[in-house]
Design an enzyme around this catalytic site. Structure first.
Site, PDB file in Angstrom:
ATOM      1  N   MET A 196       0.810  -1.216   0.000  1.00  0.00           N
ATOM      2  CA  MET A 196       0.000   0.000   0.000  1.00  0.00           C
ATOM      3  C   MET A 196       0.843   1.267   0.000  1.00  0.00           C
ATOM      4  SD  MET A 196      -2.949  -0.041  -0.683  1.00  0.00           S
ATOM      5  CE  MET A 196      -3.858   1.429  -0.345  1.00  0.00           C
ATOM      6  N   CYS A 197       1.955   1.260   0.721  1.00  0.00           N
ATOM      7  CA  CYS A 197       2.744   2.501   0.788  1.00  0.00           C
ATOM      8  C   CYS A 197       3.332   2.840  -0.571  1.00  0.00           C
ATOM      9  CB  CYS A 197       3.832   2.411   1.861  1.00  0.00           C
ATOM     10  SG  CYS A 197       5.001   1.093   1.572  1.00  0.00           S
ATOM     11  N   THR A 198       3.647   1.826  -1.361  1.00  0.00           N
ATOM     12  CA  THR A 198       4.148   2.062  -2.716  1.00  0.00           C
ATOM     13  C   THR A 198       3.056   2.701  -3.560  1.00  0.00           C
ATOM     14  OG1 THR A 198       5.597   0.136  -2.584  1.00  0.00           O
ATOM     15  CG2 THR A 198       5.087   0.974  -4.784  1.00  0.00           C
ATOM     16  N   SER A 201       2.167   6.389  -1.955  1.00  0.00           N
ATOM     17  CA  SER A 201       3.085   7.530  -1.979  1.00  0.00           C
ATOM     18  C   SER A 201       4.355   7.343  -2.776  1.00  0.00           C
ATOM     19  CB  SER A 201       3.445   7.927  -0.545  1.00  0.00           C
ATOM     20  OG  SER A 201       3.866   6.773   0.151  1.00  0.00           O
TER      21      SER A 201
END
Lengths: 422, 492
Positions: A196-198, A201
């Protein structure tokens, strides 16, 4: 194998003589009437087995899409939008005299044991591991044991085939006797999703931009109202494509195309006529062998790959002693009493041999049935959610406690035995 | 027109993801000829019609018989008596139904049918493949021989003085490159080679992971990736031996105005290797995804991409020169073809098959292959030998063995004679078990549909490989045994 006194009766016997013309069965006649050095030891040549498969039921929940036409040859452009099961049945019934196909425009899960019990052989060309596990579980639930001995007449062979691009496999499963789907679950590696962080953001690939539009922007912006994203709706794909392009431009990422967008959103697996023909043929050969006992069936797994030359590999997949589906042995759950229920849930979903999707855990406490956690019904989920943060001890569970777990991957609940560690 | 194109893209979507629009174009420009609309033949054609082959022609002089109706999907049975239809015509009509984009033709003539039971032969003299699409390709990172633009790029990174956020989001390629630099200066320019050295190098990188105020290492996934990739990252950059062999081949050395573009481009790459490339192939230009912030990743990716473009441009110049030297204009080989060639330079394949004459000739028959396979008397090679023996039987008796029940027993000894004469003629000292001779008589030339369908699928895909020049065809004989569901590729 089935008892020789009860031959596989594939002939529904409803057709009259005019369905057979001179020479129709010449090709298979020679295999079925003549003895030979490589036939099954129990094979007895005869003329009676000389019919094609007369009665076939087809279960499929899908309708025909244009993109099926490059390989699904029973369908024509005019059939787009119609249920696959019905069109396939119409085609075969109209083209092959004497053969009757009964269609069911339904999910396999819409039927119960009484339906599946009527068949001599089940053949699967499913598109998900979950569905395969369900069918596998269903056939296992039909097995009957007397004094711990498996009754062979309760076995319904399962022939399963699957393809991806230029790779495919076909396998023969005799439930209760040979390796089942769950015995070899590690052969199906879990689907990898982007972190998810990829996506949120740090996008680097065009796929990240597409997932951003699909997972984050769509629920937030609700471009078409409260409808969820439909991969088959070109307007929806176009919206995701446009948004993905905007995001890609922001980060100087190239490569977002409509085709890629569709592929990511629908998790499209490439497919061609040839690989499917090969695997379907291999499966059909096995059905023929099992139904006629003319040859020894595949034992029990075939892998095919024609990326570089033509490659096949045949091996015997082994049964797992403690298989959660077919071993009849309660599964072991090892946790300290201080472990939280959340940890057990994570184990059930993440363990490579279990790979459950949304397990519902129940147990018996003080003689009463208690739901520890269940995700699929909103009200029950909310009520049982606090249990996730409680320890097994706090929940009143003791060493050796039996937990019953239900999940979409199996039609029957799986029994686990809690084993407290220190 | 636009509607048809969009419709085709939709219809062929699942296969376009495998061989691309250019592969599809080759397919749509192809015209295939099928001799004898048998079960296997029609199955092969079905798997070419469905993906959209340009056109097909069936050559077959036979009338449809009761036996042919066993594959009734392609030959319609009319219940009110038979209409004596030519088999080629019948099959053409039904295959045509599968895809209106394809044009089907038929010729009513008798073709000589050689094959009967599962055997496929590939008879190409030389087939070049640029896009072989290997399953597990190694990355082309050049960490052992960094090009100057890469070296300049990593100079802009100062790992020791970075903020944590930047430090944790630096691509692992850069991490490995920086630490390799330091290692080289401390080890007399010797890169880690042995297992111990590589383990020490990994530890060296691990020590670079930032620590919090209590001295506990932070969670830096990019460093973990770096450590995990050390073994492959340190692989020396070299030209695959298969490609070296191609460089040394006759076609590459002698470029004429007749030379196909594959060899002209190969020669150009060879020239590049000896000049601008400093012994290496053109840079591929792709890097795998890795933990990094967007900007650092894109910047690094661009360094590789630009170098690849530069190298391709240099190769282009060599192509131009070569073409001019044989009196042809540079337009003969478009830029995009050269770029595709350079990108696939490590994966080029050339398949050369022997001719049927070579295979059948007593002096050039591949005795070694046959004998070594037959060390195991149940190897698929036995089926090849049996099929050859059956061909012999047909020549002698104008029919196949065991077609009628009363023939089975006697044909066993007749077929055995054929087997022995075959082995004798080729001086093959192998033993063929009687069981196989019996089994082939038992078959009576039957063509069960499921077996035909298996071969139909595999053969069609081989044809598509040849037409599209993508993926690698088999070489040169494929045997499928439906009894055991095993197969083998024999090189004969």
């Amino acid at each position: 194998m089935a008892d020789a006194e009860e031959p596989m009766a594939v002939d529904g016997g409803h057709c009259d003589i005019s369905c057979d013309w001179d020479g129709r069965w010449n090709h298979v006649r020679k295999f079925l009437e003549r003895p030979g050095p490589f036939t099954h030891p129990d094979f007895e040549p005869s003329t009676e087995a000389l019919s094609g498969f007369r009665l076939i039921h087809v279960v499929d929940m899908d309708t025909i899409d244009v993109s099926n036409l490059n390989r699904q040859f029973l369908f024509r452009p005019k059939d787009v939008g119609r249920p696959k099961a019905e069109v396939a049945a119409d085609f075969i019934n109209g083209r092959i005299p004497g053969c009757k196909v009964v269609p069911h425009f339904k999910k396999i899960q819409d039927f119960d044991e009484s339906f599946y019990r009527q068949f001599h052989i089940i053949v699967c060309g499913l598109d998900s591991v979950i569905a395969r596990r369900w069918m596998n579980g269903m056939l296992i639930s039909l097995l009957s044991y007397e004094d711990g001995i498996l009754d062979p007449s309760s076995i319904i062979p399962l022939i399963d085939g699957g393809t991806e691009g230029f790779k495919g496999n076909a396998r023969v499963i005799l439930p209760g006797m040979t390796a089942c789907i769950d015995c070899t679950l590690e052969l199906y590696p879990p689907q990898i999703n982007f972190p998810m962080c990829t996506i949120a953001s740090m996008p680097r690939l065009p796929e990240h931009c597409i997932e951003y539009a699909r997972i984050l922007q769509w629920p937030k912006e609700k471009p078409f109202g409260e409808i969820s994203l439909d991969g088959d709706n070109p307007e929806h794909i176009q919206w995701v494509f446009d948004k993905a392009q905007e995001r890609a431009a922001e980060f100087n990422i190239t490569g977002v195309t409509y085709r890629l967008t569709q592929g990511v959103v629908k998790r499209i697996i490439p497919a061609v006529a040839s690989t499917n023909a090969v695997i379907a043929a291999a499966c059909a050969t096995e059905v023929f062998k099992i139904a006629t006992s003319a040859y020894i069936p595949l034992n029990n797994y075939l892998v095919f790959n024609d990326v570089d030359g033509l490659y096949t590999y045949t091996f015997e997949a082994e049964r797992k002693e403690n298989c959660s589906a077919c071993s009849q042995v309660p599964q072991d759950l090892q946790f300290p009493p201080s472990a939280k229920l959340q940890e057990v849930l994570e184990y059930l979903t993440e363990n490579a041999s279990l790979q459950m999707k949304s397990p519902a855990i129940t147990t018996t406490l003080e003689g009463k049935n208690k739901t520890l956690y269940l995700q699929s019904v909103k009200s029950i989920e909310e009520r049982t959610r606090p249990n996730l943060c409680k320890t097994l001890k706090e929940l009143g569970l003791s060493d050796g406690q039996e937990l019953a777990v239900a999940d979409v991957t199996t039609p029957q609940t799986v029994l686990f035995k809690l084993n407290f560690t220190t | 027109m636009a509607a048809t194109k969009a419709n085709k893209e939709q219809k062929y979507d699942r296969q376009l993801r495998l061989w691309g629009d250019h592969g599809q174009e080759s397919l749509e420009n192809a015209h295939v000829c099928l001799i004898n609309a048998t079960a296997t033949g029609t199955e092969i054609l079905k798997n070419l019609v469905l993906p959209g082959i340009g056109a097909f022609t069936i050559v077959d002089g036979h009338i449809v018989s009761g036996e042919d109706y066993q594959h009734t999907v392609f030959v319609k049975h009319l219940t009110i008596g038979f209409i004596l239809q030519n088999r080629a015509q019948a099959a053409t009509e039904l295959l045509q139904e599968l895809n209106s984009d394809v044009s089907g033709n038929f010729v009513e003539e008798v073709g000589n049918c050689v094959t009967m039971i599962p055997q496929k032969k590939l008879l190409l003299i030389e087939h070049t493949v640029i896009e072989s699409h290997p399953d597990n390709a190694l990355e082309d990172l050049r960490l052992d021989q960094p090009f100057s633009e890469f070296t300049n790029h990593i100079q802009s990174y100062d790992l020791e003085n970075m903020e944590k956020k930047d430090h944790s989001h630096t691509p692992w390629i850069i991490v490995v490159a920086k630490y390799l630099d330091k290692w080289l200066s401390e080890h007399n320019c010797q890169a880690p080679k042995t297992y111990r050295e590589k383990e020490a190098f990994k530890l060296f990188i691990r020590e670079g992971i930032l620590k919090n105020e209590n001295g506990v290492p932070e969670d830096e996934e990019n460093f973990e990736e770096a450590i995990k990739n050390v073994n492959t990252a340190l692989n020396p950059t070299k030209i695959p031996s298969a490609v070296e062999d191609l460089f040394n081949s006759q076609q590459c050395s002698n470029i004429t105005s007749q030379t196909p573009s594959f060899w002209v481009m190969l020669r150009a790459v060879k020239e590049f290797v000896h000049n601008e490339g400093n012994g290496n192939l053109p840079v591929r230009g792709t890097i795998p995804d890795m933990i990094a912030d967007s900007q650092k990743f894109i910047n690094l990716q661009n360094v590789y991409r630009e170098k690849a473009m530069q190298d391709a441009a240099a190769v282009s110049k060599h192509v131009e020169y070569l073409l001019q030297s044989v009196g042809k204009s540079p337009e003969n080989i478009p830029e995009k073809d050269i770029k595709l060639f350079c990108k696939n330079a490590s994966f080029l394949r050339v398949v050369r098959c022997r001719s049927l004459a070579e295979e059948y000739n007593v002096d050039s028959v591949n005795k070694d292959e046959i004998a070594s396979c037959m060390d195991n008397p149940d190897s698929e090679m036995v089926f090849y030998l049996m099929l050859r023996a059956v061909d012999r039987f047909y020549q002698q008796h104008s029919r196949y063995p065991g077609v009628y029940n009363y023939q089975v027993e006697e044909d066993i000894s007749r077929l055995k004679l054929c087997v022995n004469s075959l082995l004798q003629e080729y001086s093959l000292n192998v033993n063929i078990k009687d069981d196989y001779i019996h089994e082939f008589c038992r078959y009576g030339a039957a063509e069960p549909h499921t077996v035909a369908a298996f071969l139909g699928g595999s053969a069609a895909q081989e044809a598509i490989k040849i037409i599209s020049h993508q993926f690698v065809p088999f070489n040169n004989t494929f045997i499928y045994n439906a009894m055991s569901q095993t197969s083998a590729t024999l090189h004969l």
